[in-house]
Structures are given as structure tokens and as C-alpha cells.
Write an enzyme that holds these catalytic residues in place. Sequence first.
Site, mmCIF file in Angstrom:
data_model
loop_
_atom_site.group_PDB
_atom_site.id
_atom_site.type_symbol
_atom_site.label_atom_id
_atom_site.label_comp_id
_atom_site.label_asym_id
_atom_site.label_seq_id
_atom_site.Cartn_x
_atom_site.Cartn_y
_atom_site.Cartn_z
ATOM 1 N N TYR A 65 0.826 -1.221 0.000
ATOM 2 C CA TYR A 65 0.000 0.000 0.000
ATOM 3 C C TYR A 65 0.854 1.263 0.000
ATOM 4 O O TYR A 65 0.399 2.316 0.475
ATOM 5 C CB TYR A 65 -0.933 -0.010 1.208
ATOM 6 C CG TYR A 65 -2.151 -0.905 1.037
ATOM 7 C CD1 TYR A 65 -3.026 -0.731 -0.040
ATOM 8 C CD2 TYR A 65 -2.447 -1.909 1.955
ATOM 9 C CE1 TYR A 65 -4.158 -1.528 -0.202
ATOM 10 C CE2 TYR A 65 -3.584 -2.721 1.800
ATOM 11 C CZ TYR A 65 -4.430 -2.515 0.723
ATOM 12 O OH TYR A 65 -5.549 -3.303 0.572
ATOM 13 N N PHE B 86 -5.160 7.291 7.050
ATOM 14 C CA PHE B 86 -5.571 5.937 7.452
ATOM 15 C C PHE B 86 -4.501 4.881 7.183
ATOM 16 O O PHE B 86 -4.714 3.692 7.443
ATOM 17 C CB PHE B 86 -6.883 5.542 6.757
ATOM 18 C CG PHE B 86 -6.832 5.598 5.238
ATOM 19 C CD1 PHE B 86 -6.302 4.557 4.496
ATOM 20 C CD2 PHE B 86 -7.325 6.711 4.559
ATOM 21 C CE1 PHE B 86 -6.250 4.601 3.106
ATOM 22 C CE2 PHE B 86 -7.284 6.763 3.153
ATOM 23 C CZ PHE B 86 -6.742 5.698 2.437
ATOM 24 N N ARG C 238 -12.319 -6.173 -10.330
ATOM 25 C CA ARG C 238 -12.706 -5.027 -9.489
ATOM 26 C C ARG C 238 -14.227 -4.934 -9.368
ATOM 27 O O ARG C 238 -14.743 -4.521 -8.333
ATOM 28 C CB ARG C 238 -12.154 -3.724 -10.076
ATOM 29 C CG ARG C 238 -10.654 -3.604 -10.007
ATOM 30 C CD ARG C 238 -10.173 -3.134 -8.661
ATOM 31 N NE ARG C 238 -10.485 -1.735 -8.408
ATOM 32 C CZ ARG C 238 -10.021 -1.049 -7.358
ATOM 33 N NH1 ARG C 238 -9.208 -1.642 -6.477
ATOM 34 N NH2 ARG C 238 -10.343 0.200 -7.182
ATOM 35 N N THR D 296 -14.709 0.618 -3.140
ATOM 36 C CA THR D 296 -13.870 0.650 -1.937
ATOM 37 C C THR D 296 -14.688 0.771 -0.655
ATOM 38 O O THR D 296 -14.446 0.047 0.311
ATOM 39 C CB THR D 296 -12.894 1.852 -2.025
ATOM 40 O OG1 THR D 296 -12.189 1.777 -3.266
ATOM 41 C CG2 THR D 296 -11.912 1.846 -0.874
ATOM 42 N N ARG E 272 -17.878 -6.933 -1.720
ATOM 43 C CA ARG E 272 -17.994 -5.936 -0.647
ATOM 44 C C ARG E 272 -19.449 -5.526 -0.437
ATOM 45 O O ARG E 272 -19.888 -5.307 0.698
ATOM 46 C CB ARG E 272 -17.132 -4.713 -0.964
ATOM 47 C CG ARG E 272 -15.630 -4.978 -0.797
ATOM 48 C CD ARG E 272 -14.827 -3.820 -1.378
ATOM 49 N NE ARG E 272 -13.398 -3.949 -1.163
ATOM 50 C CZ ARG E 272 -12.499 -3.241 -1.828
ATOM 51 N NH1 ARG E 272 -12.879 -2.374 -2.760
ATOM 52 N NH2 ARG E 272 -11.207 -3.402 -1.585
ATOM 53 N N HIS F 141 -8.993 -7.356 -1.304
ATOM 54 C CA HIS F 141 -8.230 -6.445 -2.153
ATOM 55 C C HIS F 141 -8.233 -6.954 -3.586
ATOM 56 O O HIS F 141 -8.112 -8.158 -3.820
ATOM 57 C CB HIS F 141 -6.765 -6.364 -1.692
ATOM 58 C CG HIS F 141 -5.865 -5.825 -2.768
ATOM 59 N ND1 HIS F 141 -5.766 -4.479 -3.042
ATOM 60 C CD2 HIS F 141 -5.077 -6.451 -3.678
ATOM 61 C CE1 HIS F 141 -4.923 -4.316 -4.067
ATOM 62 N NE2 HIS F 141 -4.494 -5.493 -4.464
ATOM 63 N N GLU G 47 2.104 -6.101 -7.890
ATOM 64 C CA GLU G 47 1.640 -6.810 -6.691
ATOM 65 C C GLU G 47 1.919 -8.315 -6.780
ATOM 66 O O GLU G 47 2.292 -8.940 -5.786
ATOM 67 C CB GLU G 47 0.141 -6.541 -6.499
ATOM 68 C CG GLU G 47 -0.109 -5.085 -6.104
ATOM 69 C CD GLU G 47 -1.574 -4.657 -6.213
ATOM 70 O OE1 GLU G 47 -2.449 -5.502 -6.500
ATOM 71 O OE2 GLU G 47 -1.840 -3.453 -6.002
HETATM 72 P P1 GTP Z 1 -7.791 -2.309 -2.260
HETATM 73 O O1 GTP Z 1 -8.370 -3.312 -3.210
HETATM 74 O O2 GTP Z 1 -7.637 -2.827 -0.866
HETATM 75 O O3 GTP Z 1 -6.531 -1.665 -2.805
HETATM 76 O O4 GTP Z 1 -8.915 -1.178 -2.146
HETATM 77 P P2 GTP Z 1 -9.315 -0.109 -3.245
HETATM 78 O O5 GTP Z 1 -8.406 -0.185 -4.416
HETATM 79 O O6 GTP Z 1 -10.765 -0.260 -3.480
HETATM 80 O O7 GTP Z 1 -9.061 1.256 -2.465
HETATM 81 P P3 GTP Z 1 -7.650 2.001 -2.205
HETATM 82 O O8 GTP Z 1 -6.542 1.316 -2.921
HETATM 83 O O9 GTP Z 1 -7.880 3.435 -2.465
HETATM 84 O O10 GTP Z 1 -7.482 1.804 -0.634
HETATM 85 C C1 GTP Z 1 -6.871 0.638 -0.124
HETATM 86 C C2 GTP Z 1 -7.574 0.249 1.140
HETATM 87 O O11 GTP Z 1 -7.375 1.259 2.111
HETATM 88 C C3 GTP Z 1 -9.091 0.106 1.029
HETATM 89 O O12 GTP Z 1 -9.512 -1.141 0.572
HETATM 90 C C4 GTP Z 1 -9.504 0.306 2.475
HETATM 91 O O13 GTP Z 1 -9.336 -0.895 3.228
HETATM 92 C C5 GTP Z 1 -8.506 1.336 2.950
HETATM 93 N N1 GTP Z 1 -9.076 2.671 2.830
HETATM 94 C C6 GTP Z 1 -9.253 3.414 1.702
HETATM 95 N N2 GTP Z 1 -9.804 4.598 1.970
HETATM 96 C C7 GTP Z 1 -9.982 4.616 3.313
HETATM 97 C C8 GTP Z 1 -10.509 5.567 4.217
HETATM 98 O O14 GTP Z 1 -10.949 6.650 3.830
HETATM 99 N N3 GTP Z 1 -10.526 5.215 5.540
HETATM 100 C C9 GTP Z 1 -10.066 4.023 5.979
HETATM 101 N N4 GTP Z 1 -10.114 3.747 7.301
HETATM 102 N N5 GTP Z 1 -9.565 3.099 5.168
HETATM 103 C C10 GTP Z 1 -9.522 3.394 3.849
HETATM 104 MG MG MG Z 2 -6.342 -0.234 -4.252
#
Ligand code: GTP
Ligand code: MG
Length: 148
Positions: free
Chosen positions: A49, A57, A85, A91, A102, A115, A126
Amino acid sequence: NEQTFIMIKPDGVARGLVGEVIKRFEQKGYYLRALKMMNVPKELAEEHYVDLSSKPFYKGLVNYIVSGPVVATVWEGKGVVVTGRKLVGATNPLASEPGSIRGDFCIDVGRNVIHGSDAVESAKREIGLWFPEGLADNKPELKWVYES
Ligand code: GTP
Ligand code: MG
């Protein structure tokens, strides 16, 4: 062939959703190239990440990913990154469509079960990060899934 990295996060594993996730990718027609259950070293969670390292966060996110075993998988097939996705869902689970993983199984963005890689390039990064040992040599019969 296109590949994506899908990880069932600690809450998904703890809640017994491993089979459900695998079922949904399998029944779509994608096929499994790698799967392992593991406790995640903190450095790996941080690197996975890294793009989010400036977010407020981030620390909580890394702690979440290292809080229990995950199931790391690689799936292969046409359009698997974008369609994967869609199977995963948005998300924020309150905005994820019902029918997505989700959308069907969680509520909180900080406990969103799964993820999925967001682009072909991030999938490559990844997969290299999580499976430095390489992938299984799985090549199933595809004539019932693809016209050619
Ligand atoms: P991933 O598949 O896990 O990568 O999620 P994503 O691609 O849908 O979202 P992103 O990569 O932007 O964020 C990665 C992860 O960070 C998310 O799946 C959440 O678990 C966490 N996350 C993202 N935004 C927030 C937020 O605003 N608050 C919190 N607490 N967690 C967040
Ligand atoms: Mg992501």
C-alpha cells in the site's frame, strides 16, 4: 494472458469468506494461478500500500492487513483486472453494489474483506511482491469459456 492479484484480508479469512470469494472468481470463468495463506510481514503490507503512505488511514490500514492471516491469490483470464474489481465492488462497502463481494459482505471501508489490483500495471507489481517464488503452471481447458 491478463492476471490480477486478489487478497482476502484478515477479516474475510476470520469470517469464513475464503470459499465465497474463490467461488465467485471461479464461477465467472477465471482460473487460479496461485494461492497461499500467510501472515503478512509489516514491511510487505507497507510496500503493498506504498501509494497510500501519505494518507491519514495508512497506519491503521497496515495494522489491519497484519492483524491476522490473509489468503493471497492470482487469477487469470480476459479482462480479469477490471472485471475482478467489479466482482470485488467499490472501496466503501456502503457504496458497493449488492452482488459484489464488498456489497454483499461488509459495511466499513476499514474492514472491506478483499483487495483487488486496480490496473494491469499494479497487478504485475503486486504479483511480483506477493509471489516472488512464481506461479503455478495451471492451464485449464478453456474452450467452454472462450469462443477462441
Ligand atoms: P484495495 O483493493 O484494498 O486496494 O482497495 P481499493 O483499491 O478499493 O481502495 P484504495 O486502494 O484506495 O485503498 C486501499 C484500502 O485502504 C481500502 O480497501 C480500504 O481498506 C482502505 N481505505 C481506503 N480509503 C480509506 C478511508 O478513507 N478510511 C479508511 N479507514 N480506510 C480506507
Ligand atoms: Mg487499491
